[in-house]
Design a protein around this motif. Structure first.
Motif, PDB file in Angstrom:
ATOM      1  N   ILE A 130      21.408 -37.515   2.461  1.00 54.33           N
ATOM      2  CA  ILE A 130      22.604 -36.707   2.196  1.00 54.33           C
ATOM      3  C   ILE A 130      22.318 -35.654   1.137  1.00 54.33           C
ATOM      4  CG2 ILE A 130      24.952 -36.790   1.305  1.00 54.33           C
ATOM      5  CD1 ILE A 130      25.273 -39.517   2.583  1.00 54.33           C
ATOM      6  N   ASP A 131      21.588 -36.030   0.089  1.00 54.96           N
ATOM      7  CA  ASP A 131      21.231 -35.055  -0.942  1.00 54.96           C
ATOM      8  C   ASP A 131      20.335 -33.960  -0.388  1.00 54.96           C
ATOM      9  OD1 ASP A 131      22.701 -36.444  -2.799  1.00 54.96           O
ATOM     10  OD2 ASP A 131      20.999 -37.634  -3.510  1.00 54.96           O
ATOM     11  N   GLU A 132      19.456 -34.308   0.551  1.00 54.67           N
ATOM     12  CA  GLU A 132      18.601 -33.289   1.170  1.00 54.67           C
ATOM     13  C   GLU A 132      19.434 -32.308   1.993  1.00 54.67           C
ATOM     14  OE1 GLU A 132      15.351 -32.612   0.967  1.00 54.67           O
ATOM     15  OE2 GLU A 132      15.149 -34.125  -0.605  1.00 54.67           O
ATOM     16  N   VAL A 133      20.403 -32.829   2.721  1.00 51.68           N
ATOM     17  CA  VAL A 133      21.275 -31.943   3.518  1.00 51.68           C
ATOM     18  C   VAL A 133      22.067 -31.020   2.612  1.00 51.68           C
ATOM     19  CG1 VAL A 133      23.225 -31.907   5.119  1.00 51.68           C
ATOM     20  CG2 VAL A 133      21.390 -33.566   5.443  1.00 51.68           C
ATOM     21  N   VAL A 134      22.601 -31.560   1.512  1.00 53.35           N
ATOM     22  CA  VAL A 134      23.344 -30.732   0.565  1.00 53.35           C
ATOM     23  C   VAL A 134      22.439 -29.670  -0.051  1.00 53.35           C
ATOM     24  CG1 VAL A 134      24.601 -30.777  -1.622  1.00 53.35           C
ATOM     25  CG2 VAL A 134      25.014 -32.541   0.076  1.00 53.35           C
ATOM     26  N   CYS A 135      21.199 -30.045  -0.346  1.00 53.19           N
ATOM     27  CA  CYS A 135      20.233 -29.085  -0.892  1.00 53.19           C
ATOM     28  C   CYS A 135      19.944 -27.963   0.100  1.00 53.19           C
ATOM     29  CB  CYS A 135      18.947 -29.815  -1.275  1.00 53.19           C
ATOM     30  SG  CYS A 135      17.632 -28.752  -1.915  1.00 53.19           S
ATOM     31  N   ILE A 136      19.839 -28.303   1.389  1.00 51.12           N
ATOM     32  CA  ILE A 136      19.585 -27.279   2.405  1.00 51.12           C
ATOM     33  C   ILE A 136      20.779 -26.355   2.564  1.00 51.12           C
ATOM     34  CG2 ILE A 136      19.162 -26.927   4.870  1.00 51.12           C
ATOM     35  CD1 ILE A 136      17.600 -29.573   4.830  1.00 51.12           C
ATOM     36  N   ILE A 137      21.981 -26.919   2.571  1.00 54.88           N
ATOM     37  CA  ILE A 137      23.180 -26.109   2.783  1.00 54.88           C
ATOM     38  C   ILE A 137      23.439 -25.186   1.594  1.00 54.88           C
ATOM     39  CG2 ILE A 137      25.690 -26.234   3.047  1.00 54.88           C
ATOM     40  CD1 ILE A 137      25.298 -28.747   4.687  1.00 54.88           C
ATOM     41  N   ASN A 138      23.187 -25.663   0.389  1.00 50.64           N
ATOM     42  CA  ASN A 138      23.467 -24.871  -0.820  1.00 50.64           C
ATOM     43  C   ASN A 138      22.357 -23.888  -1.178  1.00 50.64           C
ATOM     44  OD1 ASN A 138      25.914 -26.189  -1.154  1.00 50.64           O
ATOM     45  ND2 ASN A 138      25.059 -27.749  -2.493  1.00 50.64           N
ATOM     46  N   TRP A 139      21.292 -23.830  -0.400  1.00 49.54           N
ATOM     47  CA  TRP A 139      20.189 -22.890  -0.638  1.00 49.54           C
ATOM     48  C   TRP A 139      19.590 -23.085  -2.041  1.00 49.54           C
ATOM     49  CZ3 TRP A 139      18.382 -19.038   2.840  1.00 49.54           C
ATOM     50  CH2 TRP A 139      19.122 -18.925   4.024  1.00 49.54           C
ATOM     51  N   LYS A 140      19.436 -24.335  -2.483  1.00 48.05           N
ATOM     52  CA  LYS A 140      18.828 -24.569  -3.785  1.00 48.05           C
ATOM     53  C   LYS A 140      17.351 -24.187  -3.785  1.00 48.05           C
ATOM     54  CE  LYS A 140      21.947 -28.221  -5.333  1.00 48.05           C
ATOM     55  NZ  LYS A 140      22.052 -29.643  -5.797  1.00 48.05           N
ATOM     56  N   ARG A 141      16.689 -24.412  -2.654  1.00 46.24           N
ATOM     57  CA  ARG A 141      15.307 -23.972  -2.471  1.00 46.24           C
ATOM     58  C   ARG A 141      15.270 -23.100  -1.217  1.00 46.24           C
ATOM     59  NH1 ARG A 141      12.228 -29.632  -2.572  1.00 46.24           N
ATOM     60  NH2 ARG A 141      14.205 -30.275  -1.651  1.00 46.24           N
ATOM     61  N   PRO A 142      15.355 -21.804  -1.384  1.00 50.00           N
ATOM     62  CA  PRO A 142      15.494 -20.913  -0.209  1.00 50.00           C
ATOM     63  C   PRO A 142      14.387 -21.070   0.809  1.00 50.00           C
ATOM     64  CG  PRO A 142      15.941 -19.725  -2.250  1.00 50.00           C
ATOM     65  CD  PRO A 142      15.405 -21.056  -2.648  1.00 50.00           C
ATOM     66  N   TYR A 143      13.121 -21.215   0.341  1.00 52.66           N
ATOM     67  CA  TYR A 143      12.027 -21.346   1.297  1.00 52.66           C
ATOM     68  C   TYR A 143      12.150 -22.649   2.104  1.00 52.66           C
ATOM     69  CZ  TYR A 143       9.890 -17.449  -1.187  1.00 52.66           C
ATOM     70  OH  TYR A 143       9.637 -16.221  -1.748  1.00 52.66           O
ATOM     71  N   TYR A 144      12.618 -23.679   1.444  1.00 55.04           N
ATOM     72  CA  TYR A 144      12.821 -24.955   2.149  1.00 55.04           C
ATOM     73  C   TYR A 144      13.935 -24.829   3.189  1.00 55.04           C
ATOM     74  CZ  TYR A 144      13.843 -29.940   2.765  1.00 55.04           C
ATOM     75  OH  TYR A 144      14.063 -31.180   3.292  1.00 55.04           O
TER      76      TYR A 144
END
Length: 511
Positions: A130-144
């Motif tokens: 869930i934290d990974e999905v939130v990280c992807i949606i919030n663009w915390k690491r744009p390249y990721y």
């Protein structure tokens, strides 16, 4: 001497090899035992099975006391707590669930606590995902995020890769790291991480993923995440419920009618176009829609774009435009898909009741028997089976059907009492046409023919009474073994009254 020394030096190596093999076998035996015991525990908890292991008297007595307490608590809860809904379908589903729970352990605080601890100690992986999905949606690491979007786009363009992706994940995400842990590579001065594993036998033991201990920091972190992630399901459930209430549950008949027709037309078009439109066009359309929707949504969720979008969405100007547009669409839908019956006018039906009288042979007078819903003709099943007539002795005591009510706009009651026995045929019928809201049916031919009783009933047009035919009655008297119960003469006439459906609508929908 050489041979003896060689023999003496080779024995310790054999012993060490045997010892290592025995230790390794013991480890695999322990793993198998743990897996077997965990599997048995899982099936026991899931299906309510009992263990075959012997128990001592103290443990059995404690278990019996705990079972009695659980039964007592379950009985109190079932008696004290009401059901959430009164719908018949929901009640059937609830009864089915209760029957399915008979083979499972009842509600128990001890079992609930134990299961909760076991569940919370194994929730690390879901919360990490869930934290990974939130990280992807919030663009915390744009390249990721861009990498994930490219992989998702590739899966959309080539759906067959969905079968290959799990295999590559097992190879690269599970098996390769596990091998590198058992064969750690040596340090390299040129490279930060050496990709070449060490040769030879394994250096480290197997590290299996296991539940976190009860008293650990990760257990508290899982507990905190569980507390905060509960709202994800709550918000999702409430959001879906609000959409269903607005469009699918006929809160507004016009909107729901439009949605029904639109969905039916769309389903018909899709069902018929599968065999008409080439599969390549349908596949291209679906892939293009998914790609545009995915990239458009992710671009919109970028922090810079999201702030501008929310500012525009919650602005007063945009809110007024959206409200005006929705009002126009809703008004158009109401004009096009309004019901044939006005919403303020309830459904109106007509009910009937039969005034049944019997002839007293001693006084040769007609006396009221009852008011019933059966004309009680000669060919009636009740009359053939000599069943008692179920009715009442007054029109005022007749109640409308369930969820219906009498129309209060009926004509006012007359001063004539129709419940008294009629001793003369010269009574003015017009004075008895409306009594207590009930109206006398002045056309008995209609209901007689509608019920196919013209062969056993004779109609008196003056008094609007329907008598038993003499020839049918004489035949009945000859065939009947009990003249007192089946050979009596009856007459009947029909009273009608309008009633409308009694709508009980709550101001707020039940949830």
């Amino acid at each position: 001497m050489v041979n003896k020394s060689l023999i003496s030096t080779t024995h310790p190596m054999k012993d060490s090899m045997n010892t290592s093999e025995s230790i390794q076998d013991k480890k695999w035996t322990d793993y198998a035992t743990m897996a077997d015991s965990s599997t048995k525990t899982m099936f026991t908890e899931l299906f309510g099975l009992t263990s075959d292991q012997p128990k001592d008297s103290s443990s059995s007595s404690i278990a019996s006391n705990s079972a009695l307490m659980d039964k007592f608590v379950e009985r109190i809860i079932s008696m004290a707590l009401p059901t959430a809904y009164t719908d018949e379908t929901y009640q059937e589903q609830l009864q089915e669930r209760l029957q399915n729970q008979q083979s499972r352990p009842p509600l128990s605080v001890n079992i609930m606590t134990k299961n909760f601890i076991q569940l919370n100690s194994r929730l690390s992986i879901p919360f990490i995902l869930i934290d990974e999905v939130v990280c992807i949606i919030n663009w915390k690491r744009p390249y990721y995020t861009l990498s994930v979007l490219l992989i998702a786009s590739l899966l959309i363009l080539k759906p067959t890769l969905l079968t290959v992706f799990p295999m590559f994940y097992i190879l690269s995400g599970i098996m390769v790291p596990a091998y590198l842990k058992r064969h750690p590579p040596e340090k390299n001065q040129l490279l930060e991480s050496n990709p070449i594993p060490a040769y030879g036998e394994a250096v480290k033991d197997i590290t299996l993923p296991k539940p976190v201990p009860d008293f650990s920091r990760e257990f508290v972190v899982n507990l905190t995440d569980l507390q905060n992630r509960m709202l994800l399901y709550v918000i999702t459930f409430d959001f879906i419920n609000s959409i269903n209430l607005e469009f699918f549950y006929f809160k507004d008949d016009a909107v729901s009618n439009f949605v029904f027709l639109a969905l039916f037309a769309l389903a018909t078009i899709v069902f018929t176009s599968v065999n008409i439109i080439p599969l390549e066009i349908l596949t291209f359309t679906a892939k293009f829609t998914l790609l545009v929707g995915l990239w458009g949504l992710m671009v919109l969720l970028h922090p810079e774009n999201l702030d501008q979008f929310l500012a525009l969405l919650y602005s007063e100007e945009y809110r007024l435009k959206l409200q005006t547009m929705s009002n126009k669409v809703e008004t158009r839908l109401k004009n096009e898909f309004s019901n044939r019956v006005d919403s303020d006018q309830n459904e109106i039906r007509e009910i009937e009741i039969f005034e049944l009288q019997t002839l007293d042979e001693d006084t040769n007078e007609w006396k009221l028997l009852c008011y019933c819903n059966d004309p009680f003709a000669i060919n009636s099943t009740r009359r053939d089976n000599e069943k008692s007539i179920k009715g009442c002795l007054s029109l005022q005591s007749i109640m409308p059907p369930i969820r219906w009510k009498f129309d209060l706009q009926d004509a006012p009651s007359s001063s004539v009492n129709p419940d008294s026995s009629t001793t003369s045929e010269e009574t003015d019928v017009s004075r008895q046409t409306n009594i207590h809201g009930w109206t006398l049916d002045l056309s008995p031919t209609g209901w007689v023919h509608q019920n196919y009783l013209q062969g056993v009933l004779s109609i008196d047009d003056d008094g609007k009474w329907c008598y038993d035919k003499k020839d049918s009655l004489s035949t009945l008297k000859k065939l009947s073994n009990c003249y007192e119960s089946t050979g009596k003469e009856y007459r009947r006439r029909r009273w009608i009254r309008t009633c409308k459906r009694d709508f009980v609508i709550d101001s707020t929908p039940s949830t």
